[in-house]
Design a protein around this motif. Structure first.
Motif, mmCIF file in Angstrom:
data_model
loop_
_atom_site.group_PDB
_atom_site.id
_atom_site.type_symbol
_atom_site.label_atom_id
_atom_site.label_comp_id
_atom_site.label_asym_id
_atom_site.label_seq_id
_atom_site.Cartn_x
_atom_site.Cartn_y
_atom_site.Cartn_z
ATOM 1 N N ILE A 1 0.833 -1.205 0.000
ATOM 2 C CA ILE A 1 0.000 0.000 0.000
ATOM 3 C C ILE A 1 0.865 1.251 0.000
ATOM 4 O O ILE A 1 0.546 2.241 -0.647
ATOM 5 C CB ILE A 1 -0.960 0.001 1.214
ATOM 6 C CG1 ILE A 1 -1.879 -1.214 1.153
ATOM 7 C CG2 ILE A 1 -1.760 1.278 1.288
ATOM 8 C CD1 ILE A 1 -2.640 -1.353 -0.143
ATOM 9 N N MET A 2 1.965 1.218 0.715
ATOM 10 C CA MET A 2 2.854 2.391 0.753
ATOM 11 C C MET A 2 3.410 2.671 -0.646
ATOM 12 O O MET A 2 3.547 3.816 -1.053
ATOM 13 C CB MET A 2 3.984 2.187 1.761
ATOM 14 C CG MET A 2 3.467 1.991 3.188
ATOM 15 S SD MET A 2 2.395 3.310 3.746
ATOM 16 C CE MET A 2 3.591 4.402 4.410
ATOM 17 N N ASP A 3 3.727 1.615 -1.397
ATOM 18 C CA ASP A 3 4.210 1.794 -2.766
ATOM 19 C C ASP A 3 3.120 2.406 -3.643
ATOM 20 O O ASP A 3 3.393 3.292 -4.458
ATOM 21 C CB ASP A 3 4.657 0.457 -3.369
ATOM 22 C CG ASP A 3 5.876 -0.126 -2.677
ATOM 23 O OD1 ASP A 3 6.603 0.641 -2.014
ATOM 24 O OD2 ASP A 3 6.080 -1.354 -2.783
ATOM 25 N N ARG A 4 1.883 1.930 -3.472
ATOM 26 C CA ARG A 4 0.766 2.479 -4.248
ATOM 27 C C ARG A 4 0.557 3.947 -3.940
ATOM 28 O O ARG A 4 0.316 4.754 -4.834
ATOM 29 C CB ARG A 4 -0.518 1.701 -3.950
ATOM 30 C CG ARG A 4 -0.567 0.348 -4.594
ATOM 31 C CD ARG A 4 -1.827 -0.401 -4.268
ATOM 32 N NE ARG A 4 -3.015 0.315 -4.692
ATOM 33 C CZ ARG A 4 -4.236 0.015 -4.270
ATOM 34 N NH1 ARG A 4 -4.423 -0.969 -3.431
ATOM 35 N NH2 ARG A 4 -5.279 0.702 -4.692
ATOM 36 N N LYS A 5 0.640 4.317 -2.656
ATOM 37 C CA LYS A 5 0.455 5.718 -2.264
ATOM 38 C C LYS A 5 1.563 6.584 -2.861
ATOM 39 O O LYS A 5 1.315 7.690 -3.325
ATOM 40 C CB LYS A 5 0.435 5.872 -0.740
ATOM 41 C CG LYS A 5 -0.732 5.209 -0.071
ATOM 42 C CD LYS A 5 -1.986 5.990 -0.273
ATOM 43 C CE LYS A 5 -3.128 5.339 0.486
ATOM 44 N NZ LYS A 5 -4.401 5.896 0.173
ATOM 45 N N ALA A 6 2.784 6.075 -2.860
ATOM 46 C CA ALA A 6 3.900 6.819 -3.431
ATOM 47 C C ALA A 6 3.697 7.023 -4.935
ATOM 48 O O ALA A 6 3.942 8.111 -5.461
ATOM 49 C CB ALA A 6 5.219 6.089 -3.165
ATOM 50 N N GLU A 7 3.247 5.985 -5.627
ATOM 51 C CA GLU A 7 2.981 6.099 -7.059
ATOM 52 C C GLU A 7 1.876 7.116 -7.325
ATOM 53 O O GLU A 7 1.979 7.923 -8.246
ATOM 54 C CB GLU A 7 2.588 4.740 -7.636
ATOM 55 C CG GLU A 7 3.727 3.766 -7.749
ATOM 56 C CD GLU A 7 3.256 2.383 -8.180
ATOM 57 O OE1 GLU A 7 2.109 2.248 -8.652
ATOM 58 O OE2 GLU A 7 4.047 1.434 -8.032
ATOM 59 N N GLU A 8 0.828 7.074 -6.520
ATOM 60 C CA GLU A 8 -0.269 8.044 -6.663
ATOM 61 C C GLU A 8 0.240 9.461 -6.466
ATOM 62 O O GLU A 8 -0.117 10.370 -7.207
ATOM 63 C CB GLU A 8 -1.357 7.773 -5.616
ATOM 64 C CG GLU A 8 -2.442 6.880 -6.086
ATOM 65 C CD GLU A 8 -3.491 6.693 -4.993
ATOM 66 O OE1 GLU A 8 -3.854 7.683 -4.307
ATOM 67 O OE2 GLU A 8 -3.942 5.552 -4.830
ATOM 68 N N TYR A 9 1.057 9.639 -5.449
ATOM 69 C CA TYR A 9 1.608 10.950 -5.149
ATOM 70 C C TYR A 9 2.425 11.471 -6.319
ATOM 71 O O TYR A 9 2.282 12.620 -6.743
ATOM 72 C CB TYR A 9 2.462 10.887 -3.884
ATOM 73 C CG TYR A 9 3.178 12.173 -3.578
ATOM 74 C CD1 TYR A 9 2.491 13.247 -3.026
ATOM 75 C CD2 TYR A 9 4.533 12.330 -3.862
ATOM 76 C CE1 TYR A 9 3.137 14.441 -2.753
ATOM 77 C CE2 TYR A 9 5.192 13.510 -3.594
ATOM 78 C CZ TYR A 9 4.500 14.571 -3.033
ATOM 79 O OH TYR A 9 5.137 15.742 -2.776
ATOM 80 N N LEU A 10 3.271 10.621 -6.870
ATOM 81 C CA LEU A 10 4.121 11.029 -8.003
ATOM 82 C C LEU A 10 3.263 11.331 -9.242
ATOM 83 O O LEU A 10 3.553 12.276 -9.978
ATOM 84 C CB LEU A 10 5.156 9.958 -8.307
ATOM 85 C CG LEU A 10 6.246 9.775 -7.245
ATOM 86 C CD1 LEU A 10 7.120 8.567 -7.571
ATOM 87 C CD2 LEU A 10 7.078 11.025 -7.091
ATOM 88 N N ARG A 11 2.229 10.538 -9.461
ATOM 89 C CA ARG A 11 1.353 10.783 -10.602
ATOM 90 C C ARG A 11 0.623 12.116 -10.469
ATOM 91 O O ARG A 11 0.493 12.871 -11.418
ATOM 92 C CB ARG A 11 0.304 9.675 -10.729
ATOM 93 C CG ARG A 11 0.535 8.800 -11.929
ATOM 94 C CD ARG A 11 -0.513 7.758 -12.045
ATOM 95 N NE ARG A 11 -0.336 6.850 -10.909
ATOM 96 C CZ ARG A 11 -1.291 6.136 -10.345
ATOM 97 N NH1 ARG A 11 -2.495 6.182 -10.799
ATOM 98 N NH2 ARG A 11 -1.055 5.358 -9.334
ATOM 99 N N ASN A 12 0.140 12.424 -9.271
ATOM 100 C CA ASN A 12 -0.594 13.665 -9.035
ATOM 101 C C ASN A 12 0.316 14.877 -9.026
ATOM 102 O O ASN A 12 -0.131 15.994 -9.296
ATOM 103 C CB ASN A 12 -1.369 13.596 -7.724
ATOM 104 C CG ASN A 12 -2.488 12.583 -7.797
ATOM 105 O OD1 ASN A 12 -2.993 12.295 -8.873
ATOM 106 N ND2 ASN A 12 -2.856 12.052 -6.661
ATOM 107 N N LYS A 13 1.582 14.676 -8.708
ATOM 108 C CA LYS A 13 2.539 15.793 -8.647
ATOM 109 C C LYS A 13 2.869 16.309 -10.046
ATOM 110 O O LYS A 13 3.177 17.459 -10.226
ATOM 111 C CB LYS A 13 3.808 15.321 -7.926
ATOM 112 C CG LYS A 13 4.711 16.439 -7.524
ATOM 113 C CD LYS A 13 5.844 15.925 -6.680
ATOM 114 C CE LYS A 13 6.750 17.082 -6.308
ATOM 115 N NZ LYS A 13 7.864 16.624 -5.515
ATOM 116 N N ARG A 14 2.802 15.431 -11.035
ATOM 117 C CA ARG A 14 3.159 15.815 -12.405
ATOM 118 C C ARG A 14 2.172 16.732 -13.016
ATOM 119 O O ARG A 14 1.178 17.067 -12.884
ATOM 120 C CB ARG A 14 3.300 14.578 -13.292
ATOM 121 C CG ARG A 14 4.434 13.726 -12.876
ATOM 122 C CD ARG A 14 4.526 12.521 -13.761
ATOM 123 N NE ARG A 14 5.450 11.578 -13.168
ATOM 124 C CZ ARG A 14 5.569 10.334 -13.507
ATOM 125 N NH1 ARG A 14 4.820 9.852 -14.459
ATOM 126 N NH2 ARG A 14 6.413 9.542 -12.933
#
Length: 113
Positions: A100-113
């Motif tokens: 889940i932590m990996d998924r949250k990190a991926e979401e964060y990076l996707r939204n940051k772009r």
């Protein structure tokens, strides 16, 4: 009543009574003629509990508790009882059961772009 989009706090007493009467009549008609109601689709509930998640994933309860404590599985509430979203659990399985932590990190990076 002419303007149904009017905020409730701006209604006069008479307008309020009229609105209340209309609502009462609609409810009474629905109660009197239940067969005329539009068919309601049986919605599948999304919130599930530990036993159902164990059935879906094939994990035992001790394994589930371990995965929950390590944030490896999506959980809606960590209180008692533990609750899960069936949709999220199935999505999690289709994604290859990522942490889940990996998924949250991926979401964060996707939204940051």
């Amino acid at each position: 009543m002419s303007d149904l989009s009017k905020p409730l706090y701006t209604l006069t007493i008479e307008e309020y009574k009229e609105l209340q009467q209309e609502i009462f009549q609609e409810q009474f008609q629905r109660f009197q003629n239940p067969e005329k109601q539009p068919p309601s689709e049986k919605k599948e509930r999304d919130i599930i509990f530990m036993d159902e998640v164990c059935e879906i994933t094939g994990y035992s309860k001790p394994t589930m508790y371990s995965k929950i404590s390590r944030y490896e599985i999506p959980v809606l509430s960590r209180g008692k009882p533990l609750t899960f979203s069936k949709k999220e659990i199935i999505e999690w399985i289709h994604q290859g059961k990522p942490n889940i932590m990996d998924r949250k990190a991926e979401e964060y990076l996707r939204n940051k772009r």
